[in-house]
Design an enzyme around this catalytic site. Structure first.
Site, PDB file in Angstrom:
ATOM      1  CB  SER A  39      -1.200  -0.242   0.910  1.00 16.05           C
ATOM      2  OG  SER A  39      -0.756  -0.006   3.183  1.00 16.05           O
ATOM      3  CG  ASN A 169       9.477  -5.266   1.130  1.00 12.88           C
ATOM      4  OD1 ASN A 169       9.859  -4.796   1.997  1.00 12.88           O
ATOM      5  ND2 ASN A 169       9.145  -4.780   0.288  1.00 12.88           N
ATOM      6  CE  LYS A 229      16.033  -2.350  -2.402  1.00  4.94           C
ATOM      7  NZ  LYS A 229      14.476  -2.320  -1.622  1.00  4.94           N
ATOM      8  N   GLY A 231      22.531   1.304  -0.080  1.00  6.37           N
ATOM      9  CA  GLY A 231      22.626   2.182   1.294  1.00  6.37           C
ATOM     10  C   GLY A 231      22.832   3.856   0.572  1.00  6.37           C
ATOM     11  CG  ASP A 262       7.886  -0.316   0.935  1.00  4.05           C
ATOM     12  OD1 ASP A 262       8.000  -1.046   0.397  1.00  4.05           O
ATOM     13  OD2 ASP A 262       7.119   0.261   1.896  1.00  4.05           O
ATOM     14  CG  ASP A 298       5.390   2.722   7.778  1.00  2.00           C
ATOM     15  OD1 ASP A 298       6.861   3.626   8.362  1.00  2.00           O
ATOM     16  OD2 ASP A 298       4.916   1.802   7.525  1.00  2.00           O
TER      17      ASP A 298
END
Length: 338
Positions: A39, A169, A229, A231, A262, A298
């Site tokens: 979401s 995730n 990714k 960082g 996200d 978030d």
């Protein structure tokens, strides 16, 4: 039914995040908000002007209504969302407030309404009116039913010729066995078009250490575009014809790292859907990931088009000034999916 640019599915929860620093059992004041990787992505795409749908099952309770109303306020299509009729409730999570480092998160989602979602609930017509599917590795961890639903959605969208993105995730606490997690996530990842693991996730999933080796492992399986990714170092990307490292953006102050991954996914997907190049897409991913870590909730840092453009222009001016001064600029952006 109107066409959708993208669709996603998963579990959203009512998040109660601490308003004061300290261990959760000592906190007295919390604020309610919406939480859930998928979401978050749906909201991020909607704020950028895309028509996006989110599918799940929520409880026939006040928190289920809260989730639906929050998503609808953001312009996310919730037409296909189901309400439970078996007494199962909407999931909850508690999140601590910290000065530095990652917050402590406690889930209350076992047996939740979303975890009962199964292949018989899959709305084929709804999904196929979307041009793109975004998935994460969280739903298959919640129950065998949701795992089967995930594979059903993937199969249906592949057969329809849609593009599919996948963010692993990894949530170790949601899986009973690490080996099962690695096997299941790799089964899904090997069938998608765009794959966005963090470096530690890629290492866990493949047993390889270097970003390029990890990317090659998935490209050889048929994935078209892999972004890893890194960082503060930004992100490494590779396709059959292109590869490189895109530096991250300087962050003034890290407020909350949850949701950064996200935001990163939102940046890449939105740019690719806009027709931008791979490098431009990773740049946008880095930018939205940086915005996310500078905000408390978030979704608070997920920008509109105007806010994103303003951030990119400000970063460009800053880099230009630093270049004139002769400084070696290394951007920082916390993006690791936790």
């Amino acid at each position: 039914m109107k066409a959708l640019d993208a669709v996603t599915f998963g579990e959203s929860m009512a998040m109660f995040y601490a308003k004061e620093v300290g261990e959760l059992h000592r906190v007295n004041t919390f604020q309610k908000a919406l939480a859930g990787a998928e979401s978050n992505v749906a909201v991020g795409l909607a704020r950028l002007g895309f028509n996006v749908g989110w599918m799940s099952k929520v409880g026939a309770d006040s928190l289920g209504t809260f989730i639906l109303e929050e998503l609808q306020k953001e312009g996310v299509d919730t037409e296909a969302v189901l309400r439970s009729n078996d007494g199962s409730k909407t999931g909850i999570l508690l999140k601590s407030k910290v000065i530095d480092g990652d917050p402590d998160i406690t889930y209350y989602r076992k047996g939740s309404a979303a975890s009962t979602l199964n292949p018989n609930d899959f709305p084929l017509d709804y999904f196929q009116k979307a041009g793109h599917l975004h998935m994460t590795g969280i739903p298959p961890a919640l129950s065998s039913e949701m795992r089967a639903f995930s594979f059903r959605a993937l199969q249906a969208m592949k057969e329809a010729g849609k593009t599919i993105s996948f963010d692993p995730n990894l949530r170790l606490q949601l899986w009973e066995e690490e080996e099962d997690m690695i096997h299941t996530v790799n089964q899904l990842a090997s069938q998608v078009d765009w794959f966005f693991p963090g470096l530690a996730e890629g290492q866990k999933l493949t047993g390889l250490q270097e970003p390029e080796a990890i990317a090659d492992a998935y490209l050889q399986k048929g994935v078209k575009f892999v972004v890893i990714k890194l960082g503060a170092a930004g992100a490494f990307f590779k396709s059959a014809a292109h590869q490189g490292i895109v530096e991250g953006f300087e962050v003034d102050h890290v407020v909350d790292t949850v949701g950064a991954g996200d935001g990163f996914a939102v940046g890449i997907m939105s740019a690719l859907l806009d027709g931008l190049s791979y490098e431009e897409s990773v740049t946008r991913g880095n930018a939205i990931g940086a915005l996310a870590v500078m905000s408390p909730g978030d979704m608070d840092g997920l920008p509109t088009r105007e806010e994103l453009q303003a951030f990119l222009q400000q970063a460009k001016r800053h880099n230009r000034r630093e270049h004139v001064k002769g400084d070696d600029v290394h951007g920082e952006s916390s993006q690791f999916n936790r």
